[in-house]
Motif scaffolding. Sequence first.
Motif, PDB file in Angstrom:
ATOM      1  N   LEU A 115      19.928  55.218  36.824  1.00 22.43           N
ATOM      2  CA  LEU A 115      19.995  56.657  37.253  1.00 22.43           C
ATOM      3  C   LEU A 115      20.726  56.696  38.785  1.00 22.43           C
ATOM      4  CD1 LEU A 115      19.859  59.668  36.778  1.00 22.43           C
ATOM      5  CD2 LEU A 115      17.382  59.348  37.853  1.00 22.43           C
ATOM      6  N   GLY A 116      19.985  55.803  39.655  1.00 25.50           N
ATOM      7  CA  GLY A 116      20.423  55.625  40.970  1.00 25.50           C
ATOM      8  C   GLY A 116      21.991  55.244  40.891  1.00 25.50           C
ATOM      9  N   ALA A 117      22.306  54.059  40.267  1.00 19.07           N
ATOM     10  CA  ALA A 117      23.704  53.702  40.218  1.00 19.07           C
ATOM     11  C   ALA A 117      24.641  54.949  39.833  1.00 19.07           C
ATOM     12  CB  ALA A 117      23.881  52.418  39.434  1.00 19.07           C
ATOM     13  N   GLY A 118      24.326  55.429  38.824  1.00 14.44           N
ATOM     14  CA  GLY A 118      25.132  56.573  38.243  1.00 14.44           C
ATOM     15  C   GLY A 118      25.280  57.542  39.045  1.00 14.44           C
ATOM     16  N   GLN A 119      24.185  57.894  39.742  1.00 11.17           N
ATOM     17  CA  GLN A 119      24.367  59.145  40.803  1.00 11.17           C
ATOM     18  C   GLN A 119      25.279  58.744  41.968  1.00 11.17           C
ATOM     19  OE1 GLN A 119      20.139  60.109  41.942  1.00 11.17           O
ATOM     20  NE2 GLN A 119      20.030  61.529  40.132  1.00 11.17           N
ATOM     21  N   LEU A 120      25.065  57.512  42.351  1.00 12.08           N
ATOM     22  CA  LEU A 120      26.077  57.111  43.676  1.00 12.08           C
ATOM     23  C   LEU A 120      27.388  57.156  42.975  1.00 12.08           C
ATOM     24  CD1 LEU A 120      25.761  55.954  46.246  1.00 12.08           C
ATOM     25  CD2 LEU A 120      25.631  53.725  45.350  1.00 12.08           C
ATOM     26  N   ILE A 121      27.685  56.735  41.924  1.00 13.19           N
ATOM     27  CA  ILE A 121      29.181  56.747  41.450  1.00 13.19           C
ATOM     28  C   ILE A 121      29.494  58.174  41.200  1.00 13.19           C
ATOM     29  CG2 ILE A 121      30.433  56.359  39.227  1.00 13.19           C
ATOM     30  CD1 ILE A 121      28.648  54.015  38.618  1.00 13.19           C
ATOM     31  N   LEU A 122      28.785  59.086  40.660  1.00 14.38           N
ATOM     32  CA  LEU A 122      29.224  60.533  40.626  1.00 14.38           C
ATOM     33  C   LEU A 122      29.314  61.270  42.174  1.00 14.38           C
ATOM     34  CD1 LEU A 122      26.856  61.552  37.724  1.00 14.38           C
ATOM     35  CD2 LEU A 122      29.215  61.194  37.503  1.00 14.38           C
ATOM     36  N   GLN A 123      28.533  60.585  43.055  1.00 12.91           N
ATOM     37  CA  GLN A 123      28.741  61.195  44.269  1.00 12.91           C
ATOM     38  C   GLN A 123      30.071  60.959  45.061  1.00 12.91           C
ATOM     39  OE1 GLN A 123      25.364  59.855  46.601  1.00 12.91           O
ATOM     40  NE2 GLN A 123      23.902  61.327  45.826  1.00 12.91           N
ATOM     41  N   HIS A 124      30.564  59.700  44.570  1.00 14.99           N
ATOM     42  CA  HIS A 124      31.791  59.355  44.910  1.00 14.99           C
ATOM     43  C   HIS A 124      33.291  59.791  44.021  1.00 14.99           C
ATOM     44  CE1 HIS A 124      29.405  56.460  47.542  1.00 14.99           C
ATOM     45  NE2 HIS A 124      30.653  56.520  48.144  1.00 14.99           N
ATOM     46  N   LYS A 125      32.753  60.890  43.095  1.00 13.91           N
ATOM     47  CA  LYS A 125      33.729  61.442  42.345  1.00 13.91           C
ATOM     48  C   LYS A 125      34.265  60.518  41.094  1.00 13.91           C
ATOM     49  CE  LYS A 125      35.273  64.942  45.214  1.00 13.91           C
ATOM     50  NZ  LYS A 125      34.386  64.873  46.459  1.00 13.91           N
ATOM     51  N   GLY A 126      33.343  59.713  40.910  1.00 13.57           N
ATOM     52  CA  GLY A 126      33.646  58.791  39.756  1.00 13.57           C
ATOM     53  C   GLY A 126      33.236  59.168  38.444  1.00 13.57           C
ATOM     54  N   VAL A 127      33.714  58.608  37.284  1.00 11.77           N
ATOM     55  CA  VAL A 127      33.180  58.972  35.805  1.00 11.77           C
ATOM     56  C   VAL A 127      32.591  57.689  35.298  1.00 11.77           C
ATOM     57  CG1 VAL A 127      34.091  59.636  33.628  1.00 11.77           C
ATOM     58  CG2 VAL A 127      35.276  60.459  35.751  1.00 11.77           C
ATOM     59  N   ILE A 128      31.285  58.119  34.612  1.00 13.98           N
ATOM     60  CA  ILE A 128      30.717  57.014  33.916  1.00 13.98           C
ATOM     61  C   ILE A 128      31.313  57.168  32.515  1.00 13.98           C
ATOM     62  CG2 ILE A 128      28.525  56.255  33.071  1.00 13.98           C
ATOM     63  CD1 ILE A 128      27.364  57.515  35.572  1.00 13.98           C
ATOM     64  N   ARG A 129      31.499  55.972  31.922  1.00 12.42           N
ATOM     65  CA  ARG A 129      32.071  55.932  30.581  1.00 12.42           C
ATOM     66  C   ARG A 129      30.928  55.591  29.411  1.00 12.42           C
ATOM     67  NH1 ARG A 129      36.887  58.844  30.779  1.00 12.42           N
ATOM     68  NH2 ARG A 129      37.879  58.034  32.586  1.00 12.42           N
ATOM     69  N   GLY A 130      30.063  54.577  29.967  1.00 18.14           N
ATOM     70  CA  GLY A 130      29.113  54.457  28.953  1.00 18.14           C
ATOM     71  C   GLY A 130      28.092  53.364  29.651  1.00 18.14           C
ATOM     72  N   ILE A 131      26.670  53.518  29.012  1.00 19.87           N
ATOM     73  CA  ILE A 131      25.698  52.814  29.616  1.00 19.87           C
ATOM     74  C   ILE A 131      24.945  52.172  28.382  1.00 19.87           C
ATOM     75  CG2 ILE A 131      23.500  52.855  30.637  1.00 19.87           C
ATOM     76  CD1 ILE A 131      24.376  55.430  32.154  1.00 19.87           C
ATOM     77  N   SER A 132      24.703  50.854  28.362  1.00 22.20           N
ATOM     78  CA  SER A 132      24.211  50.208  27.297  1.00 22.20           C
ATOM     79  C   SER A 132      22.859  49.370  27.816  1.00 22.20           C
ATOM     80  CB  SER A 132      25.290  49.194  26.884  1.00 22.20           C
ATOM     81  OG  SER A 132      26.359  49.516  26.226  1.00 22.20           O
TER      82      SER A 132
END
Length: 114
Positions: free
Chosen positions: A22-39
């Motif tokens: 969740l922390g890594a995902g929020q950091l990506i989203l804050q930098h205007k990134g897109v999460i494609r998938g989590i496994s």
Amino acid sequence: MLYELIGIVRPGNLAEVKEIVLGAGQLILQHKGVIRGISNWGVFSLPKATSVHQMRHHHGHYFAMRFDSSVAAQQAVRNMLALDPRMIRHSSVKLGDGKLETISRVGPGVEWRR
């Protein structure tokens, strides 16, 4: 660019793995990134015993995350994971060259294991 992050968290508590992802995902989203998938790959034995943060680990909880982001966002995620004492190891790989035709050839992420 499309990246794939593979991380190994100390085993024992699935909530810790979720917090880290969740922390890594929020950091990506804050930098205007897109999460494609989590496994979630589950708990496996490490290839060899590893000492990290003054602890010796023989098993780890593996996860993978695929995301599109800038280089700065990817480096911020790597720095955050390097400072987290719950992480055993992490590695990120750039997939493709950023062009749509190359990314479409990259297969789907690994499915969640239950």
